[in-house]
Design a protein around this motif. Structure first.
Motif, mmCIF file in Angstrom:
data_model
loop_
_atom_site.group_PDB
_atom_site.id
_atom_site.type_symbol
_atom_site.label_atom_id
_atom_site.label_comp_id
_atom_site.label_asym_id
_atom_site.label_seq_id
_atom_site.Cartn_x
_atom_site.Cartn_y
_atom_site.Cartn_z
ATOM 1 N N LEU A 215 0.817 -1.226 0.000
ATOM 2 C CA LEU A 215 0.000 0.000 0.000
ATOM 3 C C LEU A 215 0.843 1.265 0.000
ATOM 4 N N ASP A 216 1.607 1.493 -1.062
ATOM 5 C CA ASP A 216 2.367 2.740 -1.074
ATOM 6 C C ASP A 216 1.816 3.734 -2.093
ATOM 7 N N PHE A 217 0.517 3.675 -2.309
ATOM 8 C CA PHE A 217 -0.108 4.674 -3.207
ATOM 9 C C PHE A 217 -1.480 5.065 -2.643
ATOM 10 N N ASP A 218 -2.136 6.030 -3.301
ATOM 11 C CA ASP A 218 -3.367 6.616 -2.747
ATOM 12 C C ASP A 218 -4.635 5.933 -3.252
ATOM 13 N N PHE A 219 -5.707 6.100 -2.495
ATOM 14 C CA PHE A 219 -7.024 5.544 -2.826
ATOM 15 C C PHE A 219 -8.077 6.642 -2.636
ATOM 16 N N PRO A 220 -8.011 7.699 -3.440
ATOM 17 C CA PRO A 220 -8.892 8.838 -3.166
ATOM 18 C C PRO A 220 -10.358 8.588 -3.533
ATOM 19 N N VAL A 221 -11.248 9.148 -2.707
ATOM 20 C CA VAL A 221 -12.669 9.214 -3.065
ATOM 21 C C VAL A 221 -12.897 10.594 -3.674
ATOM 22 N N VAL A 222 -13.397 10.621 -4.910
ATOM 23 C CA VAL A 222 -13.551 11.884 -5.636
ATOM 24 C C VAL A 222 -15.041 12.143 -5.874
ATOM 25 N N ASP A 223 -15.530 13.292 -5.436
ATOM 26 C CA ASP A 223 -16.940 13.630 -5.661
ATOM 27 C C ASP A 223 -17.171 13.944 -7.136
ATOM 28 N N ILE A 224 -18.250 13.367 -7.706
ATOM 29 C CA ILE A 224 -18.567 13.585 -9.121
ATOM 30 C C ILE A 224 -19.786 14.504 -9.238
ATOM 31 N N GLU A 225 -20.816 14.184 -8.486
ATOM 32 C CA GLU A 225 -22.010 15.024 -8.448
ATOM 33 C C GLU A 225 -22.661 14.813 -7.086
ATOM 34 N N GLU A 226 -23.784 15.470 -6.832
ATOM 35 C CA GLU A 226 -24.481 15.348 -5.550
ATOM 36 C C GLU A 226 -24.691 13.860 -5.187
ATOM 37 N N SER A 227 -24.149 13.441 -4.061
ATOM 38 C CA SER A 227 -24.336 12.067 -3.572
ATOM 39 C C SER A 227 -23.778 10.973 -4.486
ATOM 40 N N VAL A 228 -22.888 11.338 -5.379
ATOM 41 C CA VAL A 228 -22.211 10.338 -6.217
ATOM 42 C C VAL A 228 -20.709 10.626 -6.216
ATOM 43 N N ALA A 229 -19.950 9.626 -5.777
ATOM 44 C CA ALA A 229 -18.494 9.780 -5.755
ATOM 45 C C ALA A 229 -17.868 8.512 -6.318
ATOM 46 N N THR A 230 -16.594 8.618 -6.668
ATOM 47 C CA THR A 230 -15.906 7.420 -7.127
ATOM 48 C C THR A 230 -14.679 7.158 -6.264
ATOM 49 N N LEU A 231 -14.455 5.890 -6.000
ATOM 50 C CA LEU A 231 -13.242 5.480 -5.295
ATOM 51 C C LEU A 231 -12.240 5.071 -6.372
ATOM 52 N N GLU A 232 -11.197 5.879 -6.531
ATOM 53 C CA GLU A 232 -10.228 5.623 -7.606
ATOM 54 C C GLU A 232 -9.200 4.589 -7.154
ATOM 55 N N LEU A 233 -9.244 3.443 -7.809
ATOM 56 C CA LEU A 233 -8.366 2.336 -7.410
ATOM 57 C C LEU A 233 -7.211 2.154 -8.384
ATOM 58 N N PHE A 234 -6.945 3.207 -9.174
ATOM 59 C CA PHE A 234 -5.977 3.015 -10.270
ATOM 60 C C PHE A 234 -4.692 3.795 -10.081
ATOM 61 N N HIS A 235 -4.308 4.046 -8.853
ATOM 62 C CA HIS A 235 -3.078 4.811 -8.648
ATOM 63 C C HIS A 235 -1.865 3.929 -8.348
ATOM 64 N N GLY A 236 -2.018 2.620 -8.532
ATOM 65 C CA GLY A 236 -0.914 1.689 -8.287
ATOM 66 C C GLY A 236 -0.003 1.539 -9.493
ATOM 67 N N PRO A 237 1.007 0.673 -9.373
ATOM 68 C CA PRO A 237 2.020 0.559 -10.416
ATOM 69 C C PRO A 237 1.495 0.155 -11.795
ATOM 70 N N THR A 238 0.422 -0.651 -11.886
ATOM 71 C CA THR A 238 -0.092 -0.998 -13.219
ATOM 72 C C THR A 238 -1.441 -0.331 -13.482
ATOM 73 N N MET A 239 -1.865 0.543 -12.576
ATOM 74 C CA MET A 239 -3.087 1.334 -12.730
ATOM 75 C C MET A 239 -4.347 0.483 -12.790
ATOM 76 N N ALA A 240 -4.303 -0.686 -12.103
ATOM 77 C CA ALA A 240 -5.482 -1.539 -11.997
ATOM 78 C C ALA A 240 -5.690 -1.849 -10.515
ATOM 79 N N PHE A 241 -6.940 -2.043 -10.100
ATOM 80 C CA PHE A 241 -7.168 -2.330 -8.681
ATOM 81 C C PHE A 241 -6.517 -3.643 -8.274
ATOM 82 N N LYS A 242 -6.233 -4.516 -9.248
ATOM 83 C CA LYS A 242 -5.648 -5.816 -8.933
ATOM 84 C C LYS A 242 -4.227 -5.691 -8.379
#
Ligand SMILES: *Cc1c(COP(=O)(O)O)cnc(C)c1O
Length: 431
Positions: free
Chosen positions: A80-107
């Protein structure tokens, strides 16, 4: 903690044995024999904990008999040496970005955690472990990267020649060290068949310790619960009930979220969002589970006709459809709807979704039609550049290529080209 086979709960093994074997001898998936909720002050004070502290407390009960605390902390720090930000998109809708790792996939999270566990278990063992894996694109890169440089572990990745994107191929073939790429003259199903044949071939298994690295492996499946907790930590102050919408293929990711809920994390509801591979949405309506041949879509990491982890989800809910329906809704969406929503969200908000995230967004909106009060988080499981063609065609723009991708694009591809199982076998026996 022991793990039992879902086919026969009398078959019980340690975490270590479950990781090394991957699947039980009776072909059942392993499942933890208990899930003890975390103390309530863990959730009350979660904002004060670092991601690594959260992960340690959450996974500890599952692995503590096989991995000493200090080693576990190191494994988590490596994972876990990268970020997992929750980004607001619109009212009551946000996304959890899981693509900040070395291969840009949540895996990346599951692959790194599993690689580090296997590395830990192979210390002091004479024989190397060989991880044999077939990929249609995304899994291979995350596995290759996660296992790179892990002592005592070799990785052999099979991929269909000409059938993966250029970025994905570079991620598989340029690492070197303990990672070998087998470029198969065939399609993904041929790769998969060769891997399965090798696992059953005693001429190989008598000489070599083989294991797999897909999400049925408990060391890849369970650490996925971490980022649901990270999302909760960031969203708690909204003071609203949370629903998660998870773009699903083999249903390992969403199932890990449900384990986080069993650990006591407050969640109102889960939504499993799929493309037209809709075995689970149909099951949720009529209780009939009917596997199908997979259908190709633009969200191709979810083109799964018989999702392997769904049995774990049923088991978590006592295999009772009504109980399951209280916790889970599932919807399926066409490629047309997925592209239309990518366009709409981009023009309204400027946010660029990849096709998998867009399916997650659609599922969330569908559920919110009748549950408007809840705060919804959909998971963005891959960076849009991983699915560049679709994003460019749909939105008419080229997202900027991030540095970790640019780095591999300059490297030289190295692969062994094979056309038959016999060639794979000869390679495995010699190396
Ligand atoms: C693997 C993958 C999925 C599906 O995850 P499961 O755990 O198999 O349900 C979704 N999106 C992307 C980008 C993936 O790589």
């Amino acid at each position: 903690m022991k793990f039992y086979s879902l086919n026969n709960q009398n078959i019980k093994v340690s975490f270590k044995d479950a990781v090394i074997a991957g699947i039980a001898p009776d072909k059942g998936l392993y499942f933890p024999e208990s899930i003890t909720p975390l103390p309530s002050d863990f959730f009350e004070n979660i904002e004060e904990l670092s991601n690594q502290e959260i992960a340690f407390q959450a996974i500890h009960q599952f692995v503590n008999e096989d991995i000493p605390d200090e080693a576990l902390k190191e494994i988590i720090a490596n994972t876990l040496d990268f970020d997992f930000p929750v980004v607001d998109i619109e009212e009551s809708v946000a996304t959890l970005e899981l693509f900040h790792g070395p291969t840009m996939a949540f895996k990346d999270v599951g692959a790194r955690f599993m690689a580090n566990c296997l590395g830990n278990f192979s210390q002091g063992e004479k024989q190397d472990v060989t991880v044999l894996v077939a990929t249609s694109g995304d899994t291979g890169g995350a596995v290759a990267n996660g296992f790179l440089g892990v002592d005592g572990v070799k990785v052999v990745i099979l991929y269909p020649s000409g059938k993966v994107s250029e970025i994905q191929e570079k991620q598989l073939t340029t690492l070197g060290q303990n990672i070998e790429a087998m470029e198969v003259d065939g399609v993904f199903d041929d790769c998969q068949r060769m891997v399965k044949t090798a696992f059953l071939d005693s001429e190989i298994t008598d000489h070599k310790k083989l294991t797999s690295a897909n999400s049925i492996n408990v060391a890849r499946w369970l650490p996925q619960l971490f980022y649901f907790l990270f999302a909760y930590k960031q969203s708690k102050s909204k003071g609203k009930e949370i629903i998660f919408s998870v773009p699903s293929g083999n249903f390992g990711n969403i199932c890990a979220g449900m384990v986080a809920q069993k650990l006591g994390m407050p969640v109102k509801h889960f939504v499993a969002s799929t493309n037209v591979n809709d075995v689970v949405p149909k099951f949720m309506k009529n209780g009939i589970y009917e596997p199908m041949a997979s259908i190709a879509t633009i969200s191709n990491a979810m083109d799964v006709g018989d999702p392997s982890n769904f049995v774990r989800i049923r088991h978590l809910h006592q295999d009772n459809l009504e109980t399951l329906q209280q916790h889970l809704s599932s919807y399926s969406f066409t490629d047309e709807a997925t592209k239309a929503t990518m366009k709409e969200v981009y023009s309204k908000t400027g946010y660029v979704m990849d096709p998998h995230g867009a399916v997650g967004y659609l599922g969330l909106k569908e559920y919110q039609k009748n549950h408007s009060n809840a705060y919804g988080i959909f998971l963005e499981t891959a960076h849009p550049v991983k699915f560049l063609d679709v994003v460019e065609d749909t939105l008419g723009l080229s997202p900027e290529i991030p540095p970790q991708i640019l780095k591999v694009m300059d490297q030289e591809k190295k692969s062994h080209q094979i056309a038959s199982y016999e060639e794979l076998k000869q390679y495995l026996l010699k190396n």
